[in-house]
Design an enzyme around this catalytic site. Structure first.
Site, PDB file in Angstrom:
ATOM      1  N   CYS A  19      39.233  45.742  30.431  1.00  0.00           N
ATOM      2  CA  CYS A  19      38.745  46.311  31.677  1.00  0.00           C
ATOM      3  C   CYS A  19      39.912  46.693  32.573  1.00  0.00           C
ATOM      4  O   CYS A  19      39.887  47.701  33.265  1.00  0.00           O
ATOM      5  CB  CYS A  19      37.855  45.274  32.362  1.00  0.00           C
ATOM      6  SG  CYS A  19      36.922  45.864  33.765  1.00  0.00           S
ATOM      7  N   GLY A  53      33.096  38.156  33.863  1.00  0.00           N
ATOM      8  CA  GLY A  53      33.941  39.069  33.107  1.00  0.00           C
ATOM      9  C   GLY A  53      33.932  40.455  33.719  1.00  0.00           C
ATOM     10  O   GLY A  53      33.638  40.638  34.901  1.00  0.00           O
ATOM     11  N   CYS A  54      34.244  41.446  32.918  1.00  0.00           N
ATOM     12  CA  CYS A  54      34.320  42.825  33.387  1.00  0.00           C
ATOM     13  C   CYS A  54      32.991  43.282  33.977  1.00  0.00           C
ATOM     14  O   CYS A  54      31.949  43.186  33.333  1.00  0.00           O
ATOM     15  CB  CYS A  54      34.706  43.738  32.223  1.00  0.00           C
ATOM     16  SG  CYS A  54      34.763  45.484  32.673  1.00  0.00           S
ATOM     17  N   PHE A  55      33.021  43.818  35.202  1.00  0.00           N
ATOM     18  CA  PHE A  55      31.758  44.182  35.844  1.00  0.00           C
ATOM     19  C   PHE A  55      31.070  45.370  35.201  1.00  0.00           C
ATOM     20  O   PHE A  55      29.876  45.573  35.398  1.00  0.00           O
ATOM     21  CB  PHE A  55      31.900  44.376  37.358  1.00  0.00           C
ATOM     22  CG  PHE A  55      33.022  45.254  37.851  1.00  0.00           C
ATOM     23  CD1 PHE A  55      33.669  46.181  37.055  1.00  0.00           C
ATOM     24  CD2 PHE A  55      33.433  45.135  39.180  1.00  0.00           C
ATOM     25  CE1 PHE A  55      34.696  46.977  37.546  1.00  0.00           C
ATOM     26  CE2 PHE A  55      34.460  45.930  39.690  1.00  0.00           C
ATOM     27  CZ  PHE A  55      35.090  46.858  38.873  1.00  0.00           C
TER      28      PHE A  55
END
Length: 222
Positions: A19, A53-55
């Protein structure tokens, strides 16, 4: 020489499929170089906040859930005012990539959203979800009321006993301030289906969730 070549190869691969390795120029935008959601919540709408984690991944997962009207990527949990994608990437702002989940409580409960949260990531991984690591990717379940806090803590207690052997590291944090992320991050997975990270990480994570919770999905998400 071989060591340095291997080191740079590994580093480049991590950035390509992470990300954090994203560049704004990779995003698809509208004619004004912005992405807008144009969403107005109703009087009945409630909001829940989760970080796992990664949005990009988290937003897509919650948007597939029946009763969720919208999910917005942003930053929360830290002490720095007006954080940006670049500043939280340093790990010094205290914020985590967070998603604001706008939902209709008559269709989906906060308790169900908590189940979605814990069922769609590994809550035993401190400061990250593979392949993204750092405090900005830590697991946080935010609460706005004592009732929401009790629901989160009850779920953690249940999962610690049944599944995770008391290894859950998810933070249970009172929500104070949510900063919406830059517009080019919104609906990122949907708008950038061929981006490397989306293909390698986001889509597989979403499909894994769909397979695990088919009864919770919107019809168009099956």
């Amino acid at each position: 020489m071989k060591f340095y070549k291997a080191f740079f190869t590994i580093t480049f691969s991590l950035l390509l499929f992470s990300c954090l390795g994203f560049s704004k120029k990779d995003a698809k935008t509208n004619e004004n170089n912005k992405i807008t959601k144009n969403y107005t919540p109703s009087k009945e709408t409630k909001v829940a906040y989760f970080a796992s984690g990664c949005f990009w991944c988290v937003e897509a997962i919650f948007e597939s859930v029946r009763g969720v009207e919208e999910a917005v990527s942003g930053y929360a949990g830290g002490q720095t005012k007006n954080p940006t994608y670049q500043s939280i990437g340093t790990g010094r702002t205290g914020h985590a990539e967070t998603v604001a989940v706008y939902y209709n409580p008559d269709v989906v409960s906060f308790e169900t959203l908590v189940s979605v949260f814990f069922g769609s990531h590994n809550p035993t991984t401190k400061d990250g979800q593979h392949p993204d690591y750092g405090t900005q990717y830590r697991s946080i379940a935010f609460y706005s009321t004592d009732e929401e806090k009790q629901i989160i803590e009850a779920k953690i207690d249940e999962l610690n006993k049944s599944t995770y052997n008391n290894q859950i590291v998810t933070e249970v944090t009172k929500h104070t301030k949510f900063y919406e992320a830059e517009e080019y991050h919104q609906d990122f997975e949907k708008r950038n289906p061929n981006q490397g990270y989306v293909k390698a990480v986001s889509v597989p994570r979403l499909n894994k969730f769909k397979k695990k919770f088919p009864e919770l999905l919107k019809k168009e998400s099956h």
